[in-house]
Design an enzyme around this catalytic site. Structure first.
Site, PDB file in Angstrom:
ATOM      1  N   LYS A 103      36.193  40.768  37.409  1.00 56.09           N
ATOM      2  CA  LYS A 103      34.930  40.062  37.181  1.00 56.09           C
ATOM      3  C   LYS A 103      34.087  40.037  38.462  1.00 56.09           C
ATOM      4  O   LYS A 103      32.922  40.371  38.464  1.00 56.09           O
ATOM      5  CB  LYS A 103      35.245  38.649  36.698  1.00 56.09           C
ATOM      6  CG  LYS A 103      34.024  37.802  36.442  1.00 56.09           C
ATOM      7  CD  LYS A 103      34.416  36.452  35.865  1.00 56.09           C
ATOM      8  CE  LYS A 103      33.225  35.512  35.919  1.00 56.09           C
ATOM      9  NZ  LYS A 103      33.493  34.191  35.378  1.00 56.09           N
ATOM     10  N   GLU A 105      43.738  41.728  45.629  1.00 53.81           N
ATOM     11  CA  GLU A 105      44.825  42.518  45.018  1.00 53.81           C
ATOM     12  C   GLU A 105      44.250  43.738  44.289  1.00 53.81           C
ATOM     13  O   GLU A 105      44.742  44.859  44.410  1.00 53.81           O
ATOM     14  CB  GLU A 105      45.625  41.675  44.015  1.00 53.81           C
ATOM     15  CG  GLU A 105      46.450  40.560  44.622  1.00 53.81           C
ATOM     16  CD  GLU A 105      45.685  39.239  44.738  1.00 53.81           C
ATOM     17  OE1 GLU A 105      44.427  39.257  44.729  1.00 53.81           O
ATOM     18  OE2 GLU A 105      46.350  38.194  44.850  1.00 53.81           O
ATOM     19  N   GLY A 157      37.309  34.198  33.541  1.00 57.49           N
ATOM     20  CA  GLY A 157      38.297  35.282  33.645  1.00 57.49           C
ATOM     21  C   GLY A 157      39.366  35.196  32.564  1.00 57.49           C
ATOM     22  O   GLY A 157      39.682  36.184  31.897  1.00 57.49           O
ATOM     23  N   ARG A 158      39.923  34.010  32.368  1.00 58.35           N
ATOM     24  CA  ARG A 158      41.033  33.874  31.404  1.00 58.35           C
ATOM     25  C   ARG A 158      40.559  33.859  29.964  1.00 58.35           C
ATOM     26  O   ARG A 158      41.365  33.765  29.039  1.00 58.35           O
ATOM     27  CB  ARG A 158      41.858  32.628  31.733  1.00 58.35           C
ATOM     28  CG  ARG A 158      41.053  31.348  31.850  1.00 58.35           C
ATOM     29  CD  ARG A 158      41.862  30.242  32.512  1.00 58.35           C
ATOM     30  NE  ARG A 158      41.071  29.055  32.790  1.00 58.35           N
ATOM     31  CZ  ARG A 158      40.300  28.870  33.862  1.00 58.35           C
ATOM     32  NH1 ARG A 158      40.203  29.831  34.766  1.00 58.35           N
ATOM     33  NH2 ARG A 158      39.647  27.754  34.042  1.00 58.35           N
ATOM     34  N   GLU A 161      45.804  27.474  34.040  1.00 60.92           N
ATOM     35  CA  GLU A 161      44.658  27.588  34.945  1.00 60.92           C
ATOM     36  C   GLU A 161      43.507  26.707  34.436  1.00 60.92           C
ATOM     37  O   GLU A 161      42.688  26.235  35.210  1.00 60.92           O
ATOM     38  CB  GLU A 161      44.209  29.049  35.080  1.00 60.92           C
ATOM     39  CG  GLU A 161      43.368  29.305  36.319  1.00 60.92           C
ATOM     40  CD  GLU A 161      43.167  30.777  36.625  1.00 60.92           C
ATOM     41  OE1 GLU A 161      43.857  31.311  37.509  1.00 60.92           O
ATOM     42  OE2 GLU A 161      42.297  31.406  35.983  1.00 60.92           O
ATOM     43  N   HIS A 169      69.837  32.815  23.255  1.00 62.47           N
ATOM     44  CA  HIS A 169      71.065  33.089  24.000  1.00 62.47           C
ATOM     45  C   HIS A 169      70.883  32.812  25.485  1.00 62.47           C
ATOM     46  O   HIS A 169      71.658  33.298  26.312  1.00 62.47           O
ATOM     47  CB  HIS A 169      71.493  34.539  23.752  1.00 62.47           C
ATOM     48  CG  HIS A 169      71.870  34.771  22.326  1.00 62.47           C
ATOM     49  ND1 HIS A 169      73.151  34.556  21.855  1.00 62.47           N
ATOM     50  CD2 HIS A 169      71.120  35.128  21.258  1.00 62.47           C
ATOM     51  CE1 HIS A 169      73.179  34.805  20.555  1.00 62.47           C
ATOM     52  NE2 HIS A 169      71.955  35.144  20.155  1.00 62.47           N
ATOM     53  N   LYS A 200      44.486  31.808  48.676  1.00 61.93           N
ATOM     54  CA  LYS A 200      43.789  33.065  49.020  1.00 61.93           C
ATOM     55  C   LYS A 200      43.311  33.022  50.466  1.00 61.93           C
ATOM     56  O   LYS A 200      43.467  33.972  51.229  1.00 61.93           O
ATOM     57  CB  LYS A 200      42.552  33.242  48.124  1.00 61.93           C
ATOM     58  CG  LYS A 200      42.843  33.575  46.681  1.00 61.93           C
ATOM     59  CD  LYS A 200      41.511  33.880  45.972  1.00 61.93           C
ATOM     60  CE  LYS A 200      41.656  33.865  44.474  1.00 61.93           C
ATOM     61  NZ  LYS A 200      40.377  33.969  43.767  1.00 61.93           N
TER      62      LYS A 200
HETATM   63  O1  F6P Z   1      43.318  33.601  39.962  1.00 65.70           O
HETATM   64  C1  F6P Z   1      41.987  33.285  40.048  1.00 65.70           C
HETATM   65  C2  F6P Z   1      41.132  34.253  39.296  1.00 65.70           C
HETATM   66  O2  F6P Z   1      39.808  33.988  39.637  1.00 65.70           O
HETATM   67  C3  F6P Z   1      41.307  34.179  37.775  1.00 65.70           C
HETATM   68  O3  F6P Z   1      40.622  33.136  37.199  1.00 65.70           O
HETATM   69  C4  F6P Z   1      40.835  35.532  37.379  1.00 65.70           C
HETATM   70  O4  F6P Z   1      41.202  35.838  36.076  1.00 65.70           O
HETATM   71  C5  F6P Z   1      41.511  36.379  38.422  1.00 65.70           C
HETATM   72  O5  F6P Z   1      41.424  35.617  39.602  1.00 65.70           O
HETATM   73  C6  F6P Z   1      40.934  37.749  38.625  1.00 65.70           C
HETATM   74  O6  F6P Z   1      39.606  37.693  39.045  1.00 65.70           O
HETATM   75  P1  F6P Z   1      38.658  38.946  38.993  1.00 65.70           P
HETATM   76  O7  F6P Z   1      38.523  39.380  37.568  1.00 65.70           O
HETATM   77  O8  F6P Z   1      37.359  38.495  39.570  1.00 65.70           O
HETATM   78  O9  F6P Z   1      39.284  40.045  39.812  1.00 65.70           O
END
Ligand code: F6P
Length: 551
Positions: free
Chosen positions: A212, A218, A274-275, A360, A391, A515
């Site tokens: 987003k 990452e 995002g979620r 979240e 199990h 972060k």
């Molecule tokens: O973990 C925080 C967060 O902002 C989530 O809400 C989001 O889904 C994720 O990081 C990834 O963010 P982006 O889509 O901006 O890379």
């Protein structure tokens, strides 16, 4: 409202206090008694939403409980906040944003305005662009840099830019093009990307970079390494990037900076959390896998439950009911967690997806006005597909000391091209499904154990207290539409809980601190630089890490 114009704290409202009193009166009432008192409970305490049959009869509730819970929802303005969300009002107050994942599945002729602009035409324009691209990849018309057709799709993203499409890809495997290899890379651990691409031909591989913000460390780290891998494999020609990289993002500037042509960008908007984003452009990898028609069926499934949530009366409203039940157990039974147990191998990632959606959203400890909450908010969500859990950890649910409300999700028919032999497993799977909720609810009394001739000293060990609450969700088959319905059901359940708890379910400030600290610590790991103000424990751990790393 208080005299100072602020909302009365939830636990001081008459509706909350009435529930507390009712809980005391209910005491240790057992589900065995509730069922004995009402022979119609097994059919009466059920709801039908789209293709979902929802049975809530095995809950520690009476008609009075349900009335009191609905009164709590009315007093806390759940319906008003819901309507404000659907209208596009900025209910995410700490980020000053609208919350409009429901607009992502609105019909083309709907009108939903944000700041005076109808967002629905933009949603459908992106869906059409996605469909055109997905068709070209699926048909082989979209070629890689060397002219080979694309056979592998690697989605690079994390959190909401990974969990949704990854979960749905697994869920809908039976509907995917089996000639395509689709993989998901999220972890910044280099092993993730390594394992995802080690057996792939770069000339046949498309990377879908999903972020987003397009700033998530990452994802950008993995995307940069993916680009190096691709260029190494294709002789280093930069032009190759245009045929092998597309972006899903709200941030065109950053996409361009990374080197992806904005023509190959599929946009979405800051009013999609995002979620809550996987039915936006974030679903592109999934759409390539299952095809645009199945993706539209998925959206139709979401829409069915959106409409239900928006219009169904409180007595019939499934997300409202499920949200209120969770509040009941958190507040008055001290339940700390909630298990989601799908009896479908295809739903293996479903609970992991719900973890972000729920935890979240509702992992908050101040209310909308910044005051500390004095009640339980979001539970720990966990679970894996049945029968595997049986199990492993079901022992604790049956005979441990914790209250763990659980959702059991199952289907009447298996999907896919199972052989007759494998399709016949389904009844055994579902026999377990029904047996578990029965055992959890009704248990086994000491008298029943004794009647089996069990030695007296073993009776306590073989007794099952029962009275463990469960919801059963049953559908005919796991189709794209049913998956959409299930996800929307949980999205709105989470919404209801946040509304009653008076928290902002749509921000996620709690992920920021880690972060920032990671950025500060990294040079200490690589260069051995001093980090000002580092605590003694972390300092010593960093030193040990460097020693073990041979630095
Ligand atoms: O973990 C925080 C967060 O902002 C989530 O809400 C989001 O889904 C994720 O990081 C990834 O963010 P982006 O889509 O901006 O890379």
């Amino acid at each position: 409202m208080n005299a100072d114009g602020r909302r009365t704290k939830l636990n001081r409202t008459p509706e909350w206090l009435a529930l507390g009193k009712h809980r005391e009166e209910l005491g240790q009432t057992h589900l065995r008694e509730l069922f004995a008192a009402d022979p119609g409970r097994g059919t009466g305490y059920t709801l039908r939403v789209g293709d979902l049959h929802i049975d809530y009869s095995k809950h520690l509730v009476t008609d009075e409980t349900l009335t009191l819970l609905r009164e709590l929802a009315a007093a806390t303005g759940v319906a008003e906040l819901r309507d404000a969300m659907f209208r596009g009002e900025k209910i995410n107050t700490t980020e000053d944003r609208a919350v409009l994942h429901t607009a992502l599945r609105a019909p083309a002729d709907a009108v939903v305005e944000v700041d005076g602009e109808n967002v629905v035409p933009g949603v459908h324009a992106v869906l059409d662009k996605m469909a055109g691209f997905a068709d070209r990849v699926r048909s082989g018309e979209w070629k890689g840099h060397t002219g080979k057709r694309i056979r592998n799709v690697v989605n690079v993203g994390i959190g909401g830019s990974d969990l949704g499409p990854a979960m749905a890809y697994e869920a809908l495997r039976a509907f995917t093009d089996r000639d395509l290899t689709v993989r998901f890379v999220s972890n910044v651990d280099g092993a993730d990307l390594h394992e995802a691409v080690r057996d792939l031909d770069p000339a046949e591989t498309l990377f879908v970079i999903a972020s987003k913000t397009f700033t998530t460390i990452e994802t950008i780290t993995n995307a940069t390494s993916a680009r190096s891998w691709l260029l190494d494999g294709l002789g280093g020609e930069q032009a190759a990037v245009a045929r092998h990289f597309v972006a899903l993002s709200t941030n065109e500037e950053k996409v361009r900076e990374f080197g992806i042509d904005p023509q190959n960008m599929f946009e979405f908007w800051d009013w999609v959390g995002g979620r809550y984003s996987f039915d936006s452009a974030i679903g592109l990898s999934l759409m390539i896998a299952i095809g645009p028609d199945a993706f539209r069926e998925l959206l139709a499934g979401f829409r069915t439950v959106d409409e239900h949530f928006r219009t169904a009366a409180p007595e019939q409203n499934a997300p409202l009911l499920m949200g209120l039940l969770g509040i009941w157990y958190g507040a008055f039974f001290d339940a700390q967690s909630h298990a989601v147990l799908p009896y479908s191998h295809y739903l293996s990632r479903f609970t992991a997806y719900l973890q972000q959606l729920d935890m979240e959203s509702n992992g908050k400890s101040v209310d909308r006005e910044g005051r500390p909450v004095e009640w339980q908010t979001g539970p720990v969500v966990w679970g894996t597909p049945g029968t595997n859990g049986q199990h492993a950890y079901y022992q604790l649910i049956h005979q441990g000391t914790k209250v763990i409300p659980a959702d059991f999700i199952g289907f009447a028919r298996p999907v896919g091209e199972l052989s007759d032999d494998l399709a016949a497993h389904h009844d055994l799977l579902m026999a377990n499904f029904f047996a578990q909720t029965q055992a959890l609810a009704f248990g086994k009394t000491p008298e029943e154990v004794r009647a089996e001739g069990v030695a007296e000293e073993l009776v306590p060990h073989k007794t099952f207290r029962g009275n463990h609450p469960t919801t059963t969700i049953l559908a005919a088959e796991l189709t794209p539409s049913v998956l959409g319905q299930l996800i929307a059901l949980y999205e709105h359940k989470v919404f209801v809980q946040g509304a009653v708890w008076n928290i902002d379910s749509f921000d996620q400030w709690g992920v920021e601190l880690g972060k920032v600290l990671a950025k500060r610590v990294e040079p200490a790991l690589t260069e051995g630089t001093e980090v000002p103000g580092l605590d003694a424990s972390t300092k010593a751990l960093v030193a040990t890490y460097r020693e073990l790393r041979g630095r």
